[in-house]
Write an enzyme that holds these catalytic residues in place. Structure first.
Site, short mmCIF file in Angstrom:
data_model
loop_
_atom_site.label_atom_id
_atom_site.label_comp_id
_atom_site.label_asym_id
_atom_site.label_seq_id
_atom_site.Cartn_x
_atom_site.Cartn_y
_atom_site.Cartn_z
CB SER A 36 -8.69 5.73 6.47
OG SER A 36 -8.92 5.66 5.10
CE LYS A 50 -9.33 2.49 2.79
NZ LYS A 50 -9.27 3.77 2.14
NE ARG A 72 -9.78 11.51 7.50
CZ ARG A 72 -8.98 10.57 6.95
NH1 ARG A 72 -9.48 9.42 6.56
NH2 ARG A 72 -7.70 10.79 6.78
CG HIS A 123 -1.81 1.20 1.27
ND1 HIS A 123 -3.07 1.18 0.72
CD2 HIS A 123 -1.63 2.45 1.74
CE1 HIS A 123 -3.63 2.36 0.86
NE2 HIS A 123 -2.77 3.16 1.47
CG ASP A 179 -12.14 4.61 4.87
OD1 ASP A 179 -11.60 5.43 5.62
OD2 ASP A 179 -11.83 4.48 3.67
#
Ligand code: URA
Length: 435
Positions: A183, A187, A168, A82, A161
């Site tokens: 967040s 996931k 946000r 990620h 989220d």
């Protein structure tokens, strides 16, 4: 329970109870707690943070608002990567086929571009025919057969989220370490990932602008994954200048293919060897970085990684002939070549400015509903430390939109560069490793 009381408690720096957290997350996911109270809560968390117990509970409750993929024992060879987002960041598309060619399984859910940062899904969608939404069974079959698959984020994972992120985004509360960590990790855990390598980008072209906050986020991510029984490592990397030589979707796909053919620009090379290496270690294919690097080189040199990328395209209905014929990718109608007004050494290239410029020529979305021009993008032939003379080519802009203010674009492009009369060192890409 009273949402006002929970917001007040957080605003005043109190530690929230599990019940308060569960109530609040469930409430905003169901719509019972309205957006204005969620905004106030996000701002309270922005200023007061969460301790590690609150962060775990908040993330756990976010996970439970959607589908959960339960990882099984035989998922030891499954890995995930990620990136927190950057400009010209196509590293996922290079390392995923490399590690799949080494025998790991990498089922990836990726995102679209966000603000100035590009998205893996947008890049893949520039390949004619490529589908980023495929059904679960086909996806699992694909992972089983070729070890790699990249799809868009499912709406059913960590539903909380999606709602919180949208709020946000418009309330100046994106840049909060506990909110970013919950967040991302909600996931990842909901999608069944247990072995994760994070690329935490810091610099002008990243959401984390300085190394201190980057390291804080990296530590928070690694600790949080551990709390959920997972295993992760976070590499903090330099995101001041755009990565590689291209920014823009189909141009970055060409660059990915060139990298997999062995032509890696130095900054990309450093990141690919580090991130693919850590994935091979975390997935149990290598015992140390030295061994992992040898495997990475071999899979690039023998073209097995390129063949995996070709398989990925074919399995997801794309036209894999693009690998040898770049003309099959979307082509921009026009281009402008930009030349230097300066002599000297390049000392800085502002990635955020280049990222924003790429949006304005159509390569990304300024509003959520904007259509992307996959052919639009920017070529940056030079890197920090390169010596140049007045009149040398420093960039090329590819575009198809009519009525662009070209003078303006050229000026913005040029102002992203800084020069020095003295030699400048090449920047280090890997700044810190947190495990
Ligand atoms: N990426 C995410 O998924 N969430 C954030 O909050 C920031 C980046």
């Amino acid at each position: 329970m009273n949402p006002v009381e929970i917001i007040r408690n957080k605003r005043n720096g109190k530690i929230l109870t599990n019940k308060e957290i569960d109530y609040f997350v469930a409430g905003f996911t169901s719509g019972d707690i309205p957006d204005y109270q969620v905004s106030a809560f996000a701002m309270a968390v922005y200023f007061q943070g969460f301790n590690s117990d609150e962060l775990y509970q908040f993330t756990k409750e976010m996970i439970e608002t959607g589908d959960i993929v339960t990882p099984s024992e035989d998922m030891r060879n499954y890995v995930d990567k990620h990136s927190t987002g950057g400009v010209g960041d196509k590293i996922t598309l290079i390392v995923s086929p490399i590690v799949a060619a080494c025998g790991l399984k990498i089922p990836k859910m990726s995102g679209k571009g966000l603000s100035f940062s590009g998205g893996t899904i947008d890049k893949l969608e520039s390949i004619p025919g490529f589908k980023v939404n495929i059904n679960r069974n086909d996806f699992l079959k694909q992972i089983n057969e070729i070890g790699i698959g990249i799809i868009g984020q499912s709406d059913n994972l960590a539903k909380a989220d999606k709602q919180l992120y949208a709020i946000r985004d418009v309330t100046a509360t994106v840049e909060s370490i506990p909110l970013i960590a919950s967040s991302i990790v909600s996931k990842k855990i909901a999608s069944g990932s247990k072995n994760i390598v994070f690329d935490v980008k810091v610099g002008v072209g990243a959401f984390m602008k300085d190394i201190k906050t980057g390291i804080e986020l990296a530590n928070t991510l690694v600790e949080l994954v551990k709390d959920f029984g997972g295993n992760s490592i976070a590499i903090v990397t330099n995101m001041n200048a755009p990565l590689g030589n291209y920014v823009g979707n189909s141009l970055e796909i060409i660059e990915v293919i060139e990298c997999l053919k062995g032509n890696l620009p130095k900054d990309i090379e450093e990141l690919v060897y580090e991130l693919a290496g850590e994935l091979l270690i975390i997935g149990g294919k290598a015992t140390d970085l030295l061994q992992a690097r040898i495997m990475v080189k071999e899979k690039i040199d023998n073209l097995e990684a390129l063949n995996k990328f070709s398989d990925l395209i074919k399995y997801q209905s794309g036209d894999s002939k693009i690998i040898n014929d770049y003309n099959l990718l979307p082509q921009a109608k026009h281009n402008i070549v930009i030349k230097s007004d300066n002599d000297g050494y390049i000392s800085f290239i502002n990635a955020e400015q280049i990222g924003m410029l790429s949006l304005s020529i159509g390569a990304g979305r300024i509003k959520k509903t904007d259509e992307i021009d996959y052919s639009a993008g920017i070529y940056l032939p030079l890197k920090i430390g390169d010596k140049i003379k007045k009149g040398d080519v420093i960039g090329k802009i590819f575009y198809s939109k009519e009525n662009l203010k070209l003078d303006n674009i050229i000026n913005i492009f040029k102002s992203a560069f800084e020069f020095s009369i003295n030699p400048v060192d090449e920047p280090t890409m890997v700044l810190s490793v947190i495990s």
